[in-house]
Write a protein that holds these residues in place. Structure first.
Motif, short mmCIF file in Angstrom:
data_model
loop_
_atom_site.label_atom_id
_atom_site.label_comp_id
_atom_site.label_asym_id
_atom_site.label_seq_id
_atom_site.Cartn_x
_atom_site.Cartn_y
_atom_site.Cartn_z
N GLN A 38 0.84 -1.21 0.00
CA GLN A 38 0.00 0.00 0.00
C GLN A 38 0.87 1.26 0.00
O GLN A 38 0.63 2.20 -0.76
CB GLN A 38 -0.93 -0.06 1.23
CG GLN A 38 -1.50 1.27 1.69
CD GLN A 38 -2.58 1.81 0.77
OE1 GLN A 38 -3.00 1.12 -0.17
NE2 GLN A 38 -3.00 3.04 1.00
N LEU A 39 1.91 1.28 0.86
CA LEU A 39 2.76 2.46 0.94
C LEU A 39 3.42 2.75 -0.40
O LEU A 39 3.52 3.90 -0.83
CB LEU A 39 3.85 2.29 2.00
CG LEU A 39 3.42 2.14 3.46
CD1 LEU A 39 4.63 2.24 4.38
CD2 LEU A 39 2.41 3.20 3.84
N VAL A 51 1.06 4.28 -2.89
CA VAL A 51 0.84 5.69 -2.59
C VAL A 51 2.07 6.52 -2.97
O VAL A 51 1.96 7.62 -3.50
CB VAL A 51 0.49 5.86 -1.10
CG1 VAL A 51 0.39 7.34 -0.74
CG2 VAL A 51 -0.82 5.15 -0.79
N LYS A 53 2.08 7.10 -6.66
CA LYS A 53 1.05 8.08 -6.99
C LYS A 53 1.52 9.50 -6.64
O LYS A 53 1.45 10.42 -7.45
CB LYS A 53 -0.25 7.76 -6.23
CG LYS A 53 -1.35 8.79 -6.46
CD LYS A 53 -2.63 8.46 -5.70
CE LYS A 53 -2.54 8.92 -4.26
NZ LYS A 53 -3.81 8.76 -3.53
N ARG A 54 2.02 9.63 -5.43
CA ARG A 54 2.39 10.97 -4.98
C ARG A 54 3.62 11.49 -5.71
O ARG A 54 3.73 12.70 -5.97
CB ARG A 54 2.58 10.99 -3.45
CG ARG A 54 1.24 10.74 -2.75
CD ARG A 54 1.35 10.87 -1.23
NE ARG A 54 0.04 10.57 -0.63
CZ ARG A 54 -0.18 10.54 0.67
NH1 ARG A 54 0.81 10.79 1.52
NH2 ARG A 54 -1.39 10.26 1.15
N PRO A 93 -7.21 12.37 2.34
CA PRO A 93 -6.48 11.28 2.99
C PRO A 93 -6.03 11.61 4.42
O PRO A 93 -5.66 10.71 5.15
CB PRO A 93 -5.27 11.07 2.08
CG PRO A 93 -5.09 12.35 1.35
CD PRO A 93 -6.44 12.99 1.24
N ASP A 98 -2.57 10.18 8.12
CA ASP A 98 -2.65 9.98 6.67
C ASP A 98 -3.15 8.56 6.46
O ASP A 98 -2.41 7.60 6.68
CB ASP A 98 -1.26 10.20 6.06
CG ASP A 98 -1.27 10.10 4.54
OD1 ASP A 98 -2.16 9.40 3.98
OD2 ASP A 98 -0.39 10.71 3.90
N VAL A 99 -4.40 8.41 6.05
CA VAL A 99 -4.96 7.05 5.98
C VAL A 99 -4.45 6.29 4.77
O VAL A 99 -4.70 5.09 4.64
CB VAL A 99 -6.51 7.05 6.00
CG1 VAL A 99 -7.01 7.55 7.35
CG2 VAL A 99 -7.09 7.86 4.86
N GLU A 100 -3.74 6.96 3.88
CA GLU A 100 -3.11 6.22 2.76
C GLU A 100 -1.77 5.62 3.16
O GLU A 100 -1.33 4.63 2.58
CB GLU A 100 -2.92 7.15 1.56
CG GLU A 100 -4.25 7.54 0.92
CD GLU A 100 -4.08 8.35 -0.36
OE1 GLU A 100 -5.06 8.50 -1.09
OE2 GLU A 100 -2.96 8.83 -0.64
N GLY A 131 -0.78 5.56 6.72
CA GLY A 131 -0.80 5.15 8.12
C GLY A 131 0.11 5.97 9.01
O GLY A 131 0.29 5.65 10.19
#
Lengths: 216, 326, 714
Positions: B308-309, B312, B315-316, C400, C578-580, C582
């Motif tokens: 997940q990290l 993200v 994406k960022r 987020p 930040d829920v994306e 954690g």
């Protein structure tokens, strides 16, 4: 730290590569293990300047600390921090993590903040080293030291010299830091008592005081 | 720390002559931020330590029309202070600033960042680069929150370099000097997966020295690095993504997407690169690219969150790059 | 008996002043000498050999090569053959040599044959610890089964907080010199007056043979009271090395592995309440470890202790880790987290504001503190803008980054310990105050000077305070937040006694009697007739050549109203998650804290601020990581044993709850209570922000994301 001691013996003797004789060839250094100064100072300077090999025994090392030259005999494996603390009784910088993480050993070398626990003393030769003891004239404390007191930026105080040096490095580079820049400038130092609020204020106050002094 | 012989050569030739053809005999000292810790832990017990900071030709950062030449002993601080790096290579600047200790940036070198050894705590506790006990890796059934989500064979550690993802995305090369002359590698070729605990994770021979890094011009290349770190103070990234995008009008002509701290080598996210081609850099496209980049991830029992990290981060990084001029 | 009581708030001159710490400049200029800084003539260095295994037996040990190694003066075996080693880094042998390098080289020449034994080092999943769990027996109050049936809402949750280490920046250790029948001992200690006796007993010397000195200590937090194995062995190495001083300070890894830890606490907690928020039932199954001794039951339910129907089951889990030591407010941060998290979860289920729920149930708290808590909830809520920023759980908008608020509470005793103070008034007007106490960075030196100055009507800088030597009158160790109460009371009594003697000496020259005199503003004057006065200097000159010496003692059984115990505190955390990713960021912490009479609000605020920051470390990143396979601590460093930096803490707002009615209770200790509620507040703020409980501390990105993921898939 303790390792698997049963494995250590295998590591001890050199396996190929260099012979022990090879170590010492060309330099005239004997293997005197402890405190036995071997080379004359001039010889050592010449040897080091020429890029020759020195050690592993104690070798003459010349350190310029707070504007004063100190000559000591230490093994190449001795860090700048340990040379200061154990051989020169310069103990403001502290040994805490001893792995270049916590910043308690922070010194300034040629104008840059460094972790002195992670620099070899032999490698610090020829540099202008500044420690907490050398940032102010004897008569008056450095404005940072005063600001740390005013803002209670310390408790047990063991991290404090490192923070003062990190802050000095920051202000030398950026005399008018923003609050965020202060926080970022202290990113290499840790405190356990939790004095950061006072430390952050102290750095801003000192920046102001130092600018005032300059303008005056 | 085991006692060693110290050498302070002033020429590359001299330094090369002091190295050994076997790992473990001699170590190259630059910033020392990793090496001294390794030696204090007896992970490295070199008989000789060769300081290469006295070799002038290994230092400095110069901008030329062709790009950027970074000497191996240029510090991270020099890199972050370089105006050329700030303007043309923001991804490199951001990656270096991710090392959030000024002390480390002042000491640590660009070459050292690439050549540093993994932070895997099993490695650092003396279980070898593969973290093995009795021939079996301790990682899959152990504490692997910081380990690879793209493991390769028995290698579960993650490459620790802060700069490698950006350098790879920017198409950089490293120059290497050895006893038989010089050679060049693309940065991604510098990192290899060790086949045994005795092997190394770098495509360097023990008697070679990484001398400089050459980054091609990034004019017209939008680039950015995004690190997920828990702390703002000095802390290792949990994952990093670095991207370099060539645009054609408002759509992507070609993209490089590279992940750090997810595998034993930096991971080039080819699927994401292909997926991005021809698209414009919208939020949705960036999100989609993040997903593609993590196709094939094989997380362990304790590190699925890194998938997940990394999504993200990709994406960022893309959205950050989209904002950049270039 | 003289009147020792504190002067009323309105008339105080020195007490209550926001003074900077007296030893501040010494520390911030690097001049302060800690015992780890000492370089004594002829001093040897030492190194420890410690166990690489979490559980093993020493079959044999061979030190012959080490003994012959260059520079070595003495080698001592600590774990003789047959010794069972119960945790990694347990001491096996120690070497003294001319340099640290030589000592470490020699340690590596010691050959040990180990029989490796099975270990248990992880306790989070109690089903996997086998017979290492020792149930403590059920504690039953009322009828919880019936109460749960009568409850309108029942909430069940599980919670956990791991083992932390003290991570004192100055490691444990000492310089020690055993020469003939005297031992000079320079330890890093919280217990200057007592540690000599501890060493003496271990090396079979009379306590009077041990001379202890310490000017500064680089952190203790509850872990530095005893002489420790390395102190005892250091002394023996010195003796064996012809009486040369020997320095031993632990390296960081050993420090983190064996020099103390705070036990973990895990619990499944069930609570039942009425619709209006009245809690009627509590049931908990908890377990904890702090090494082979396990870990005790934290005091749950915390503060709201007297929930009428409760069932508690606790197990101490023996694990092969370094032994626990007192850690700022032993077991209270764990209890506060377990309780406040369960209450917050219950409040969310009730659809209520958690502060309302606490206030609703405040009658379960000790009567003496109820009003304080209610007052403090209100004050903290105001400072944290609770009414504006608090929202129902998870109701934190789009985007987020989610913001949330949470609350935690504390209680503590903090009565003054036994302390003796000598006060001397000298003919030249100088004043010496002497106690065998220690300043942990809490400001002890400074507050002692303030108390003496208050009594004697002098400026604070006229008082010379001497601490840190066991030849001075004894004070107890600094633990349990007992120091400020103890030393302020003994100093008050000693200075009142000294002043009375001075009054006796000068009364005649002012044509009055001693009982009519007072010391105010640098003068001795007749009460109600300030024209009849002597300057302090003139008064002291009348002493001739003889100083006045007087003593004062704080007797904990009869503290004369000078100090007492029992404090309350409330903390509110404001976080963004930040829920994306954690990643949790602190926006701010608000702490409202009572400690009775506050001698120095500036230093008190520093204690509370520091405690908040420690809580931030503990809530977000600190954790001793054990490897189940090898039994080793994987993060015995400051890189992965993470502490927050200056940019990681947000803003801290401290409000000392200084009120006349609290002040008149007397002085109460402060070191510990503010460390208690922060973890709970932060954990609750995260739950409030993201809408789901992250059950296990620290709230790292992996745990935050897992909690979000579990909610999605639920």
């Amino acid at each position: 730290m303790s390792k698997h001691h049963d494995e250590l013996d295998e590591k001890a003797p050199p396996k190929g590569g260099f012979s022990r004789r090879g170590f010492f060839r060309g330099v005239g250094v004997t293997s005197g293990a402890l405190g036995s100064a071997i080379l004359g100072e001039q010889e050592a300077d010449a040897a080091q300047a020429a890029g020759a090999k020195i050690g592993p025994g104690a070798v003459p090392v010349s350190l310029n600390i707070n504007g004063k030259v100190h000559n000591i005999n230490v093994e190449p494996r001795v860090t700048l921090l340990d040379a200061c603390r154990n051989h020169l009784d310069i103990t403001g910088a502290k040994r805490v993590c001893d792995r270049g993480t916590c910043g308690a050993c922070t010194m300034i070398a040629n104008g840059k903040v460094i972790y002195s626990c992670t620099v070899l003393a032999v490698d610090a030769q020829g540099k202008q080293i500044q420690t907490i003891e050398g940032i102010a004239a004897a008569a008056r404390p450095h404005p940072l030291s005063t600001a740390f007191v005013n803002n209670d930026g310390q408790q047990c105080g063991y991290c404090t010299p490192g923070f003062v040096m990190a802050a000095k490095g920051l202000l030398d580079k950026n005399p008018s830091p923003t609050y965020d820049q202060v926080k970022a400038g202290l990113g290499g130092n840790l405190c356990r008592c939790g004095t950061y609020v006072g430390v952050r204020k102290a750095v801003l106050e000192a920046a102001k005081a130092m600018k005032g002094a300059k303008n005056a | 720390m085991q006692a060693f012989e110290y050498a302070n050569p002033t020429s590359l030739k001299e330094a090369l002559g002091m190295l050994s053809s076997q790992w473990g005999e001699a170590d190259i000292l630059a910033g020392g931020t990793d090496l001294l810790s390794l030696m204090k832990e007896y992970i490295h017990t070199p008989k000789r330590v060769i300081n290469i900071k006295g070799i002038k030709e290994l230092g400095g950062i110069t901008k030329t029309a062709a790009g950027l030449r970074i000497g191996a002993t240029a510090t991270l601080d020099e890199l972050t202070e370089s105006a050329a790096v700030r303007t043309e290579y923001p991804s490199l600047h951001q990656a270096a600033m991710g090392v959030s200790s000024p002390q480390i940036r002042n000491m640590g070198t660009v070459g050292g960042d690439l050549c540093q050894r993994p932070r895997c705590w099993y490695f650092r506790q003396g279980y070898g680069i593969l973290g093995q006990e009795k021939g079996k890796s301790l990682v899959p059934d152990g504490e692997n929150r910081y380990h690879a989500i793209f493991p390769k064979s028995q290698a579960y550690f993650v490459n620790a370099s802060s700069l490698a993802p950006a350098l790879i995305a920017l198409g950089a090369k490293v120059k290497i000097a050895g006893p038989n002359g010089n050679r060049e590698l693309r940065v991604e070729e510098l990192f290899v997966v060790p086949s045994s605990n005795a092997a190394r994770e770098l495509a360097l021979a023990p008697n070679e020295i990484l001398t400089e890094i050459v980054v091609p011009s990034a004019r017209g290349v939008k680039n950015a690095t995004y690190e997920v770190r828990q702390k703002e103070a000095l802390d290792w990234p949990l994952v990093t993504a670095s991207v370099a995008i060539r645009m054609k009008g408002s759509s992507v002509a070609s993209a490089k997407v590279v992940l750090g701290h997810v595998g034993p080598t930096p991971v080039v996210a080819t699927a994401a690169e292909q997926m991005l081609t021809g698209k414009s850099l919208t939020q949705d496209v960036a999100t989609e690219a993040g997903k593609s980049a993590l196709d094939g991830a094989q997380p362990l029992n304790g590190n699925a969150y890194k998938v997940q990290l990394a999504r993200v981060a990709v994406k960022r990084a893309l959205l950050e790059a989209a904002k950049a001029r270039g | 008996m003289p009147n020792y009581s504190w002067p009323p708030m309105s008339t105080r001159k020195a007490i209550g002043q926001r003074l900077s710490r007296h030893d501040g400049l010494e520390k911030s200029t690097g001049k302060a000498k800690y015992n780890s800084d000492l370089n004594k003539p002829g001093m040897l260095q030492s190194a420890l050999l410690t166990s690489p295994y979490a559980h093993a037996r020493v079959r044999s040990i061979d030190t012959s090569a080490a003994e012959k190694a260059p520079g070595v003066t003495a080698v001592r075996v600590i774990a003789t053959p047959g010794t069972e080693l119960q945790w990694q880094s347990q001491e096996i042998a120690i070497v003294a040599a001319s340099t640290e390098q030589a000592a470490r080289d020699a340690v590596r020449l010691i050959k040990v044959d180990y029989e490796v034994l099975p270990h248990v080092v992880k306790e989070e999943d109690i089903s996997k610890v086998g017979n290492r769990a020792k149930p403590a027996g059920e504690q039953l109050t009322g009828d919880p089964d019936k109460a749960f049936k009568e409850a309108d809402v029942v909430n069940e949750g599980h919670y956990g907080i791991p083992v932390l280490t003290h991570c004192c920046l100055e490691p444990h250790g000492q310089v020690v010199q055993w020469n003939g029948d005297q031992v000079n001992y320079w330890p890093s200690t919280q217990n200057v007056s007592g540690i000599g006796g501890d060493l003496a007993k271990n090396i079979e010397l009379p306590a009077t043979a041990i001379k202890v000195h310490q000017d500064h200590i680089g952190g203790g937090f509850g872990s530095k009271f005893g002489s420790d194995r390395w102190g005892v062995e250091g002394a023996r190495l010195s003796k064996a090395s012809g009486g040369r001083p020997v320095k031993t300070f632990l390296d960081r890894a050993t420090e983190l592995n064996i020099a103390g830890n705070r036990p973990s606490a895990y619990a499944r907690i069930k609570m039942g309440a009425k619709k209006d928020g009245t809690i009627i039932a509590w049931e908990s199954t908890s377990w904890a470890t702090g090494g082979m001794g396990g870990g005790a039951l934290p005091p749950i339910p915390y503060v709201i202790t007297n929930i009428p129907n409760r069932r508690l089951n606790h197990s101490a889990v023996a694990t092969n880790g370094g032994p626990l030591r007192a850690w700022r407010a032993p077991n209270h941060p764990q209890a506060s987290f377990l309780t406040c998290a369960a209450v917050e979860d219950l409040a969310a289920k009730l659809g209520m504001d958690p502060i309302e729920v606490f206030v609703k149930n405040i009658e379960y708290a000790p009567e003496a503190r109820r009003e304080s808590y209610v007052h403090q909830f209100k004050k903290a809520a105001e400072l944290a803008e609770w009414s504006k920023r608090w929202h129902r759980r998870g109701d934190s908008g789009s985007g987020p980054v989610k913001r949330g608020l949470g609350v935690g509470i504390c209680s503590w005793g903090g009565a003054g310990h036994a302390s003796t103070c000598n006060a001397r008034i000298n003919p030249d007007g100088s004043v010496d105050i002497e106690l065998g106490s220690q300043d942990l960075g809490t400001g002890t030196r400074t507050i002692i000077a303030q108390v003496a100055a208050e009594t004697l009507g002098l400026p604070v800088n006229a008082i010379k305070v001497k601490l840190g030597d066991n030849s001075l009158p004894p004070s107890n160790g600094s633990g349990g937040s007992t120091t400020v109460g103890g030393v302020s009371s003994s100093t008050r009594i000693a200075t009142v006694n000294a002043l009375d003697q001075l009054f006796e000496k000068v009364a005649a020259s002012l044509s009055t009697t001693a009982d009519k005199l007072e010391a105010v503003g640098g003068k001795i004057q007749v009460k109600g007739d300030p024209a009849k006065s002597l300057t302090w200097a003139a008064a002291c000159r009348k002493l001739g050549t003889q100083s006045i010496a007087a003593q004062g003692q704080n007797n904990p059984r009869n503290p004369l109203g000078l100090n007492t115990q029992g404090v309350a505190g409330v903390q509110i955390a404001d976080v963004s998650v930040d829920v994306e990713t954690g990643v949790v960021k602190m926006n701010r912490m608000v702490a409202v804290q009572d400690c009775g009479l506050v001698v120095n609000p500036k230093l008190a605020e520093g204690q509370v601020t520091g405690a908040c920051i420690m809580s931030i470390c503990g809530a977000l990143m600190e954790e001793r990581v054990m490897d189940g396979q090898t039994g080793r601590v994987l993060n015995p460093d400051m890189e992965f044993y993470k502490l927050a930096g200056a940019a990681d803490i947000g803003e801290i707002i401290v409000h000392m709850d200084i009120r006349e009615e609290l002040d008149k209770r007397g002085v109460i200790g402060l070191g510990e209570p503010p460390t208690v509620g922060g973890v709970a507040a932060i954990a609750n703020a995260v739950a409030n922000a993201i809408g789901v409980r992250v059950p296990i501390i620290p709230l790292t990105p992996d745990r935050v994301l897992r909690a979000l993921e579990e909610r999605r898939s639920a």
